[in-house]
Write a protein that holds these residues in place. Structure first.
Motif, short mmCIF file in Angstrom:
data_model
loop_
_atom_site.label_atom_id
_atom_site.label_comp_id
_atom_site.label_asym_id
_atom_site.label_seq_id
_atom_site.Cartn_x
_atom_site.Cartn_y
_atom_site.Cartn_z
N ASN A 1 0.82 -1.20 0.00
CA ASN A 1 0.00 0.00 0.00
C ASN A 1 0.86 1.26 0.00
OD1 ASN A 1 -2.37 -1.49 0.04
ND2 ASN A 1 -2.58 -1.38 2.26
N LEU A 2 1.93 1.23 0.75
CA LEU A 2 2.82 2.39 0.83
C LEU A 2 3.45 2.68 -0.52
CD1 LEU A 2 3.51 4.30 3.10
CD2 LEU A 2 5.50 2.91 3.61
N VAL A 3 3.84 1.64 -1.23
CA VAL A 3 4.40 1.81 -2.57
C VAL A 3 3.36 2.43 -3.50
CG1 VAL A 3 5.25 0.60 -4.61
CG2 VAL A 3 6.09 -0.03 -2.36
N ALA A 4 2.13 1.93 -3.43
CA ALA A 4 1.06 2.46 -4.27
C ALA A 4 0.80 3.93 -3.94
CB ALA A 4 -0.21 1.64 -4.09
N ILE A 5 0.84 4.28 -2.66
CA ILE A 5 0.60 5.67 -2.26
C ILE A 5 1.74 6.56 -2.74
CG2 ILE A 5 0.40 7.23 -0.28
CD1 ILE A 5 -1.00 4.76 1.14
N ALA A 6 2.98 6.10 -2.59
CA ALA A 6 4.12 6.87 -3.09
C ALA A 6 3.98 7.08 -4.60
CB ALA A 6 5.44 6.17 -2.76
N GLY A 7 3.59 6.02 -5.29
CA GLY A 7 3.39 6.12 -6.74
C GLY A 7 2.30 7.11 -7.09
N GLN A 8 1.22 7.09 -6.31
CA GLN A 8 0.11 8.01 -6.55
C GLN A 8 0.56 9.46 -6.32
OE1 GLN A 8 -3.28 7.28 -4.01
NE2 GLN A 8 -4.69 8.26 -5.43
N LEU A 9 1.32 9.69 -5.26
CA LEU A 9 1.81 11.05 -4.99
C LEU A 9 2.71 11.53 -6.13
CD1 LEU A 9 2.64 10.80 -1.19
CD2 LEU A 9 0.86 12.21 -2.24
N ILE A 10 3.60 10.66 -6.60
CA ILE A 10 4.49 11.03 -7.70
C ILE A 10 3.68 11.33 -8.96
CG2 ILE A 10 6.31 10.18 -9.25
CD1 ILE A 10 7.41 8.63 -6.75
N ASP A 11 2.70 10.48 -9.22
CA ASP A 11 1.85 10.66 -10.40
C ASP A 11 1.07 11.97 -10.33
OD1 ASP A 11 0.70 9.67 -12.88
OD2 ASP A 11 -1.14 9.33 -11.72
N LYS A 12 0.41 12.21 -9.19
CA LYS A 12 -0.40 13.42 -9.02
C LYS A 12 0.44 14.70 -9.04
CE LYS A 12 -4.52 11.55 -8.07
NZ LYS A 12 -5.64 11.61 -8.96
N ALA A 13 1.71 14.57 -8.65
CA ALA A 13 2.59 15.75 -8.65
C ALA A 13 3.15 16.04 -10.03
CB ALA A 13 3.74 15.53 -7.66
N GLY A 14 2.91 15.15 -10.99
CA GLY A 14 3.42 15.36 -12.33
C GLY A 14 4.72 14.62 -12.59
N GLY A 15 4.87 13.48 -11.96
CA GLY A 15 6.08 12.68 -12.14
C GLY A 15 7.15 13.03 -11.13
N VAL A 16 8.29 12.41 -11.27
CA VAL A 16 9.39 12.64 -10.33
C VAL A 16 9.79 14.11 -10.33
CG1 VAL A 16 11.78 12.05 -9.76
CG2 VAL A 16 10.24 10.28 -10.59
#
Length: 143
Positions: free
Chosen positions: A20-35
């Motif tokens: 879940n933590l990986v998915a959330i980190a991925g979601q944050l990166i995605d919503k922020a516009g990538g890395v």
């Protein structure tokens, strides 16, 4: 006692929590516009030195959950945090504490040559983050 057990389970990165933590980190990166977007947002909201250490090739500077929460809230990602905490069944402070430990490694992992990938040039791969989670959590998390 249940609260303490939940904290210990989260700190040990049980498989479900780690995934879940990986998915959330991925979601944050995605919503922020990538890395690039996440790095830029965190730099703009007071975490410039820490984030630069994550991108660079040296040691990663640690941040607190409170610092991360403030930067993400100010960057417009508060609703993502609130929703994620609800789905995991933890309060936002607990989630931020875990993310503040994982996000430096995630950004470091996604910027292996010390450079942030240009926007639109990939750089973000949930599979890559899942393999990092496996290393960090010492388990064999399947993504």
């Amino acid at each position: 006692m249940s609260f303490l057990n939940d904290l210990l389970g989260a700190a040990q990165g049980n498989q479900g929590g780690g995934s879940n933590l990986v998915a959330i980190a991925g979601q944050l990166i995605d919503k922020a516009g990538g890395v690039q977007g996440l790095v830029s947002m965190l730099q703009q909201h007071g975490l410039g030195d820490a984030v630069q250490s994550w991108v660079g090739t040296g040691a990663n500077q640690q941040i607190s959950g409170e610092q991360l929460g403030q930067a993400l809230q100010n960057g417009g990602l508060g609703s993502v945090l609130q929703e994620a905490a609800g789905k995991m069944g933890v309060d936002q402070g607990q989630l931020l504490g875990q993310l503040s430990q994982m996000l430096p490694h995630a950004v470091d992992h996604l910027t292996p040559d010390g450079q942030v990938p240009a926007q639109g040039q990939g750089g973000f791969d949930l599979g890559s983050l899942a393999s990092l989670a496996g290393k960090l959590l010492g388990g064999n998390n399947a993504a």
